[in-house]
Scaffold this motif. Structure first.
Motif, short mmCIF file in Angstrom:
data_model
loop_
_atom_site.label_atom_id
_atom_site.label_comp_id
_atom_site.label_asym_id
_atom_site.label_seq_id
_atom_site.Cartn_x
_atom_site.Cartn_y
_atom_site.Cartn_z
N ILE A 1 7.39 10.42 0.01
CA ILE A 1 7.30 9.18 -0.75
C ILE A 1 6.74 9.52 -2.12
CG2 ILE A 1 5.07 8.65 0.40
CD1 ILE A 1 5.64 5.69 -0.17
N HIS A 2 7.43 9.06 -3.17
CA HIS A 2 6.95 9.29 -4.53
C HIS A 2 6.25 8.02 -4.96
CE1 HIS A 2 9.46 12.92 -4.98
NE2 HIS A 2 10.23 12.27 -4.13
N PRO A 3 4.94 8.07 -5.15
CA PRO A 3 4.18 6.84 -5.41
C PRO A 3 4.76 6.03 -6.56
CG PRO A 3 2.69 8.67 -5.05
CD PRO A 3 4.07 9.26 -5.07
N PRO B 1 -7.78 2.95 -3.68
CA PRO B 1 -6.89 3.82 -2.90
C PRO B 1 -7.53 4.43 -1.65
CG PRO B 1 -6.64 4.25 -5.24
CD PRO B 1 -7.80 3.30 -5.11
N THR C 1 0.81 -1.22 0.00
CA THR C 1 0.00 0.00 0.00
C THR C 1 0.84 1.27 0.00
OG1 THR C 1 -0.15 -0.08 2.40
CG2 THR C 1 -1.95 -1.11 1.17
N ALA C 2 2.05 1.20 0.57
CA ALA C 2 2.88 2.41 0.67
C ALA C 2 4.36 2.06 0.51
CB ALA C 2 2.60 3.11 1.99
N GLY D 1 1.76 5.92 9.58
CA GLY D 1 2.14 7.10 8.81
C GLY D 1 0.97 7.73 8.07
N GLY D 2 0.07 6.88 7.59
CA GLY D 2 -1.01 7.40 6.77
C GLY D 2 -2.39 7.22 7.37
N PRO E 1 -6.63 0.87 1.85
CA PRO E 1 -6.28 2.14 1.20
C PRO E 1 -4.77 2.25 1.00
CG PRO E 1 -6.60 2.49 3.54
CD PRO E 1 -6.89 1.04 3.28
N GLY E 2 -4.39 3.10 0.08
CA GLY E 2 -2.96 3.27 -0.17
C GLY E 2 -2.73 4.05 -1.44
N LEU E 3 -1.49 4.04 -1.86
CA LEU E 3 -1.10 4.80 -3.04
C LEU E 3 -1.37 3.98 -4.30
CD1 LEU E 3 2.31 5.97 -1.56
CD2 LEU E 3 0.18 7.27 -1.63
N GLY E 4 -2.09 4.56 -5.23
CA GLY E 4 -2.54 3.86 -6.43
C GLY E 4 -1.47 3.03 -7.13
N PRO E 5 -0.36 3.64 -7.53
CA PRO E 5 0.66 2.88 -8.26
C PRO E 5 1.20 1.70 -7.46
CG PRO E 5 1.06 5.24 -8.46
CD PRO E 5 -0.01 5.08 -7.44
#
Lengths: 220, 334
Positions: free
Chosen positions: B44-46, B317, B14-15, B137-138, B84-88
């Motif tokens: 963080i760069h996804p 996400p 997710t991250a 963190g998120g 949930p998380g970062l799409g890529p």
């Protein structure tokens, strides 16, 4: 000298405060004592308790002035973080709903009205959950202004609404949406439909935050 | 069949972390391997994180399989974190999961990352119906099971607690957690912080702003770190306390990366005593993001028939934990 206050019984032991029924010169009052929390550093504890005691008393006085049904403040004792206030007899909304009350339209409407009166005077409650609403013969009183504050920002008002709805959804999932519909009616009867839609728009915004939002490059 | 035991392979992405874990239906963690993306600068760069995960995947997968099974055929279910998380990042993990599921001809379980933190916590503590503080963190929320779902009793109204402390650490030049807590231990003075608690919701942006201002005004980093961590943990413990008081439940656990904090754990332990409740800790390797938690939750879902086809295996996400229909538990025992 104000005292003596004679303690009759403990009404409620909350996470933050102990609420007691006391007698003062033949009058029944409620004493709300913010208890020290051993898990906090003493300085943090002192800060939290006195800030909230003052804020609560101030908010109650303002709310009362604006016609919000709530207990009147009688006396403040900062050394022990205690507020002495009017005793409102009745049942909490939580208890009323838990006992399976089906006819809650009037209560919900009254709650919406009380909320609107509060907001119209630039106050927010900050902890608007069913346990903090007293129902007395169909009248709804707001209690526990411990997290209340002053703000004309619709954000704070929307948080009141959001908290109420979420806590109803968590505690009474089957009736929550019907109940909130009546709350909106009561709210609209004081502040108008435009205020209701403005409030709901902000509620949506708040719900879209506070989650794992994809924020491009700066999610730390 | 291996003595009737089911085996699930779970993928977390997710991250920052690519985690691949293997768990069996007796609750044994057979493997829990991971690789963590560490950004060169602050954030963080996804897309970079996703590339890192894609790169690391073959090796992490190999290690997980070698440790857990003699042949990949022993795997009965493949689970992945769908959000949930970062799409890529999510898509990278999902792609890997689909490929493995198709190759082995096994069903897929689509797991909510937050729910997985809770389920692995329950497995580790033995708790059945806890009140849960999930801090990372998120994510920052207080939740408990009621009427078929994990209900959100409280959450952050702005930034996550971990995000707040990480952002402070980076701004102060000491680095993200656990640095702020380490520096806090050397602090001598508490400087009052705004403590915004609303019901069971919290807000940390005011405290973060105050901390930044103090740094600019030349306050000692140690004192600011002390003040900020104490304020943040006090708020978290307070909303958790409110949830314990409201639900009357007696089991309390803290999950997510920030649950590793010693000071937060200490506060929570002091708090539960006031309510006759019990707190139980969870091993570090199951607290941070990991594949075992996804595998375990996927296994629970599979046993309840909650699987998805490859076509349905979307990533989400913004998947909230209260959107998940929890079919693998009975009604609330509260």
């Amino acid at each position: 000298m104000v005292g003596p206050f004679e303690e009759l019984r403990v009404i409620y032991v909350g996470a933050e405060a102990v609420v007691k029924l006391v007698e003062w010169r033949g009058l029944k009052l409620v004493a709300k004592v913010r208890v020290p929390k051993p898990y906090r550093r003493p300085e943090v504890d002192q800060q939290v308790r006195s800030e909230r005691t003052i804020r609560e008393a101030r908010a109650m006085i303002r709310a009362k002035r604006a016609g919000v049904p709530c207990p009147a403040v009688i006396h403040l004792e900062l050394s022990t973080s205690t507020i002495y206030m009017q005793y409102v007899e009745g049942e909490s909304l939580r208890a009323v709903l838990a006992s399976g009350a089906e006819d809650f339209s009037e209560i919900a409407n009254g709650l919406g009205t009380a909320m609107a009166l509060l907001h119209s005077t630039g106050l927010y409650h900050g902890d608007l959950v069913p346990a903090n609403v007293i129902v007395q013969e169909g009248m709804t009183y707001l209690i526990d202004f411990g997290l209340a504050g002053r703000s004309d920002d619709v954000e704070e008002h929307a948080i009141d609404y959001h908290l109420l709805e979420r806590s109803l959804t968590a505690g009474f999932p089957l009736i929550a949406s019907k109940f909130m519909e009546k709350v909106r009616e009561g709210y609209g009867s004081v502040l108008g439909d435009a205020a209701v839609s403005g409030l709901l728009r902000r509620v949506e915004e708040i719900r879209a935050r506070g989650r794992y939002v994809e924020r491009g490059e700066h999610q730390v | 069949m291996k003595e009737g035991k089911l085996v699930c392979l779970g993928i977390e992405s997710t991250a920052h972390t690519l985690g691949i874990g293997v768990v069996d239906s007796s609750g044994r963690v057979l493997a829990n391997e991971l690789a963590t993306y560490r950004p060169t600068d602050s954030g963080i760069h996804p897309r970079e994180a996703a590339q890192h995960h894609a790169h690391a995947a073959p090796e992490v997968l190999r290690r997980a399989l070698v440790k857990s099974v003699s042949s990949a055929d022993e795997i009965d279910v493949v689970a992945f974190a769908s959000g949930p998380g970062l799409g890529p990042c999510l898509r990278t993990g999902a792609t890997l999961a689909r490929a493995i599921a198709l190759k082995l001809g096994r069903p897929l379980a689509s797991v909510n990352h937050g729910v997985a933190h809770i389920e692995i916590g329950k497995l580790a503590t033995g708790f059945r119906d806890p009140v849960v503080l999930y801090v990372a963190g998120g994510n920052t929320l207080v939740t408990t099971f009621s009427e078929g779902r994990y209900r959100i009793l409280g959450e952050t109204l702005d930034i996550a607690a971990g995000n707040c402390l990480d952002a402070f650490g980076i701004e102060a030049g000491i680095g993200p957690m656990p640095a702020p807590e380490i520096w806090a231990a050397k602090g001598q003075k508490y400087i009052p912080m705004p403590m915004r608690v609303k019901g069971m919701d919290v807000s940390f942006s005011g405290a973060l702003t105050r901390a930044s201002t103090l740094l600019r005004e030349g306050a000692r980093v140690e004192d600011v770190a002390l003040s900020l961590t104490e304020a943040v943990y006090s708020m978290l413990t307070e909303v958790l306390e409110r949830a314990v008081a409201m639900t009357g439940k007696k089991e309390v656990m803290v999950v997510g990366g920030l649950a590793r904090s010693r000071r937060l754990t200490e506060m929570v332990r002091d708090m539960v005593k006031l309510h006759g409740a019990e707190h139980r800790g969870i091993p570090d390797e199951l607290l941070g993001d990991n594949g075992a938690m996804i595998a375990w939750t996927g296994l629970l879902m599979f046993r309840a028939g909650q699987v998805v086809s490859v076509e349905e295996s979307h990533v989400r996400p913004r998947y909230r934990i209260d959107e998940v229909e929890v079919t693998w538990l009975g009604p609330s025992r509260s």
